[in-house]
Design an enzyme around this catalytic site. Structure first.
Site, short mmCIF file in Angstrom:
data_model
loop_
_atom_site.label_atom_id
_atom_site.label_comp_id
_atom_site.label_asym_id
_atom_site.label_seq_id
_atom_site.Cartn_x
_atom_site.Cartn_y
_atom_site.Cartn_z
N GLU A 65 8.32 -14.67 8.11
CA GLU A 65 8.86 -13.67 6.88
C GLU A 65 10.44 -14.23 6.49
O GLU A 65 11.14 -13.08 7.51
CB GLU A 65 8.53 -12.47 7.22
CG GLU A 65 7.11 -12.70 6.09
CD GLU A 65 6.09 -11.29 6.52
OE1 GLU A 65 6.88 -9.84 5.78
OE2 GLU A 65 4.98 -11.06 6.53
N TYR A 73 -0.80 -13.92 1.56
CA TYR A 73 -1.38 -12.41 1.60
C TYR A 73 -3.42 -12.86 0.99
O TYR A 73 -3.22 -13.22 0.33
CB TYR A 73 -1.28 -11.64 1.65
CG TYR A 73 -0.26 -11.15 2.23
CD1 TYR A 73 -0.57 -11.24 3.96
CD2 TYR A 73 1.54 -11.04 2.13
CE1 TYR A 73 0.82 -10.89 4.85
CE2 TYR A 73 2.04 -10.44 3.24
CZ TYR A 73 2.22 -10.18 4.27
OH TYR A 73 2.55 -9.74 5.45
N ASN A 103 -1.68 -8.54 11.45
CA ASN A 103 0.25 -8.62 10.43
C ASN A 103 1.52 -8.20 11.04
O ASN A 103 1.37 -6.30 10.95
CB ASN A 103 -0.37 -8.50 8.86
CG ASN A 103 1.57 -8.49 8.40
OD1 ASN A 103 1.89 -9.63 8.12
ND2 ASN A 103 1.68 -7.32 7.74
N GLU A 104 2.39 -8.15 11.68
CA GLU A 104 3.22 -7.33 12.36
C GLU A 104 2.59 -6.07 13.13
O GLU A 104 3.10 -4.98 13.05
CB GLU A 104 4.58 -6.70 11.01
CG GLU A 104 5.14 -8.30 10.91
CD GLU A 104 6.07 -7.17 10.48
OE1 GLU A 104 7.70 -8.26 10.15
OE2 GLU A 104 5.83 -5.98 9.41
N TYR A 150 11.31 -8.98 -5.97
CA TYR A 150 11.55 -9.16 -4.59
C TYR A 150 13.78 -10.10 -4.51
O TYR A 150 13.38 -10.17 -3.15
CB TYR A 150 10.80 -9.94 -3.53
CG TYR A 150 11.05 -9.27 -2.66
CD1 TYR A 150 10.26 -8.33 -1.90
CD2 TYR A 150 11.38 -10.14 -1.38
CE1 TYR A 150 10.31 -8.00 -0.20
CE2 TYR A 150 11.56 -9.78 -0.19
CZ TYR A 150 11.04 -8.52 0.51
OH TYR A 150 10.44 -8.31 1.58
#
Length: 589
Positions: free
Chosen positions: A234, A53, A157-158, A301
């Site tokens: 993703e 990003y 984005n989404e 994550y």
């Protein structure tokens, strides 16, 4: 020069099918001296592409600025990707989510009179256009068709989870083309019919975001993208953590199985995250779906490469899966994990926050409450001050607190009001007189959903027993440069008092003969922020789950390392300890 296109069945590089095996790696969450190491380890796992990003608000913290130095040197990062023989996918937003403060949107955007964000609003779109013009010199010359690494650009984005403004998406496409981007454009959405329909355009290649039930979700994606390659752009292999909750993980077996399904179906993939990194400073985002939940400092994550850059069991399991689809060299692998150096650092000097205020900014006076955004302060801490003189019992109330307010009367703590507990009022002592001070912490702006862009601080009115308090002085604490506080602490005599009662700055020094990554334990401390050698590591909180802070080795030197702690409440210890391993808290597995 090479060409990269989207064919009827595959991505095509110079006319040959090319499966994208990508991993997400956010340059802005990793110390720049470690970028090359993380990129190399991605290639060693079998990946051929790095995805990142771009956080608009990090590059443009205020109007008229665009920072591309040090940890924000996107051009250098992309050049390192190319040097490793890899390609790049770039996702410039303008909205990115990413569990990043405000989803990457600059807070100052909302001071300019835009009636909407992520929509075809003229004020918003003018700022977006300027942002992409600032990106153009970095991105355009690094596209694959001119010898660079960039093969794909993602639009928004989404978006299907937020809106359905086709004119907005069309204008974003136009802006991206006008600045000189020629590579294929994609969109990403969760594999739900409404989101895939609303989040893209016919001319854009649709991809999906998911972490389980891969076969089913690829089928859903195929209904909306009937031609061309399937891609999970993703592939969620872990999750992020909130303060006060458990540490999220996924099992190695589950994640490896889903990756096997994806690749077995011929799909391309972007592993989110390959390496998560860290929410240094005050960059973490938050969620609010009825309860405000700020995100922790670590963005580990549960990724294949952990926060300190070490391969995990998931790394090796993924490498085994990927080796079935591409040739790997078993002699070209990362070195084994090294334990962190164990060391205890006494904190020998301390100064109450109250004695440092003149070093942290300038007061302004107002005839009523103002938000932090009203005074151009978009992160960290803000101090509000007024005088009160009340007879008898009294209750202090605010319309809303965003996000956490410590209340002091004549510098004596009365209590804390927390947004996550929906607290807005507190009892005052009977016959309260003197100076009332409210230390407000912005714990991270919401990064997803309808509460994007909301102002921080004390919202609306402040009242005592129903009567409005109208006269306020406000001090935005400027903590980007902690050196004035460090210099003041260095002049303080060593502490004799064993207690550390906040809000207070504490200071210590240490040597490290062999600088390397460290893990700083916050056991015994309550809540606050830590700097090492002037660099803000981020927040800590005894709520957990995170119990250590990652310290990148490049921050450290052999002699004279300095630690500064801002403890908001109290500590049961007079020292800080570095420990052998990172402690991100109890897992849900």
């Amino acid at each position: 020069m090479p060409t990269f296109t989207i064919g009827e069945q595959d991505f095509m590089l110079d006319g040959q099918p090319r499966r994208i095996l990508s991993g997400a790696l956010h340059y802005f969450r990793v110390h720049p001296d470690l970028w090359a190491d993380r990129i190399r380890k991605a290639r060693q796992m079998g990946l051929n592409t790095i995805e990142t990003y771009i956080p608009w608000n990090a590059h443009a913290p205020s109007p008229g600025t665009f920072d591309t130095t040090e940890s924000l040197d996107l051009g250098r990062f992309l050049d390192l990707v190319a040097a490793e023989g890899m390609h790049a996918i770039v996702r410039p937003g303008p909205y990115i989510c990413a569990e990043w403060d405000n989803g990457g949107l600059p807070a100052w955007l909302f001071d300019r009179g835009a009636s909407a964000i992520r929509a075809d609003d003229p004020v918003y779109m003018a700022a977006v256009y300027q942002y992409f013009e600032q990106l153009a010199p970095i991105l355009v010359s690094r596209q694959v068709d001119v010898g660079g690494p960039i093969i794909l650009i993602q639009i928004e984005n989404e978006y299907g989870a937020y809106g359905a403004d086709r004119f907005y998406l069309e204008k974003l496409v136009k802006i991206n083309r006008e600045i000189g981007l020629t590579v294929p454009f994609t969109t990403v959405d969760q594999p739900q019919d409404d989101m895939l329909a609303n989040g893209s355009l016919p001319e854009l290649h649709k991809t999906g975001s998911f972490g389980s039930r891969a076969a089913e979700r690829l089928d859903t994606l195929r209904r909306h993208q009937p031609t061309g390659p399937l891609m999970c752009s993703e592939f969620w292999v872990g999750w992020f953590d909130h303060w006060g909750a458990h540490h999220h993980t996924t099992t190695v077996e589950q994640s490896a199985h889903e990756l096997e399904v994806l690749l077995g179906r011929g799909a391309s993939v972007n592993i989110y995250m390959f390496h998560g990194g860290t929410n240094f400073g005050f960059t973490n985002g938050a969620n609010d779906k009825g309860v405000y939940q700020p995100i922790v400092t670590s963005y580990d994550y549960d990724a294949p490469l952990d926060e300190a850059g070490n391969p995990t069991p998931k790394y090796w399991a993924f490498r085994d899966v990927i080796s079935k689809y591409t040739e790997l060299d078993d002699d070209d692998v990362p070195a084994p994990r090294r334990p962190g150096t164990e060391l205890t650092v006494p904190l020998t000097q301390a100064l109450p926050l109250w004695e440092c205020l003149d070093k942290l900014g300038y007061w302004t006076s107002h005839g009523g409450l103002r938000t932090c955004d009203d005074i151009g302060h978009y992160s960290g801490f803000t101090l509000y001050r007024t005088r009160i003189d009340v007879s008898g019992p009294a209750v202090l109330a605010f319309d809303e607190v965003r996000d956490r307010a410590q209340v002091f009367l004549n510098r004596q703590g009365l209590g804390t009001l927390s947004r996550d507990h929906h607290e807005t009022s507190i009892a005052l002592p009977a016959d309260a007189r003197g100076t009332l001070e409210i230390l407000v912490e912005d714990q991270g702006r919401v990064d997803y959903g309808p509460r994007l862009g909301e102002a921080k601080g004390l919202i609306g009115e402040a009242r005592i027993n129903g009567d409005e308090l109208r006269h306020w002085a406000i001090l935005p604490l400027q903590l980007q440069d902690i050196s004035p506080v460090t210099e003041a602490l260095a002049e303080v005599q060593p502490r004799q008092d064993p207690a550390i009662a906040g809000p207070v700055f504490a200071h210590g020094r240490f040597d490290l003969p062999e600088p390397s990554d460290l893990f700083l334990s916050t056991n015994g401390w309550t809540k606050g922020v830590i700097w090492i050698n002037g660099f803000c590591l981020g927040r800590y909180w005894s709520r957990g789950p995170q119990a250590t802070l990652y310290v990148p080795g490049p921050l450290l030197r052999k002699h004279g390392n300095e630690i500064v702690v801002l403890e908001l409440h109290a500590s049961t210890t007079q020292s800080l300890s570095f420990v052998a391993a990172h402690d991100l808290g109890h897992s849900d597995f």
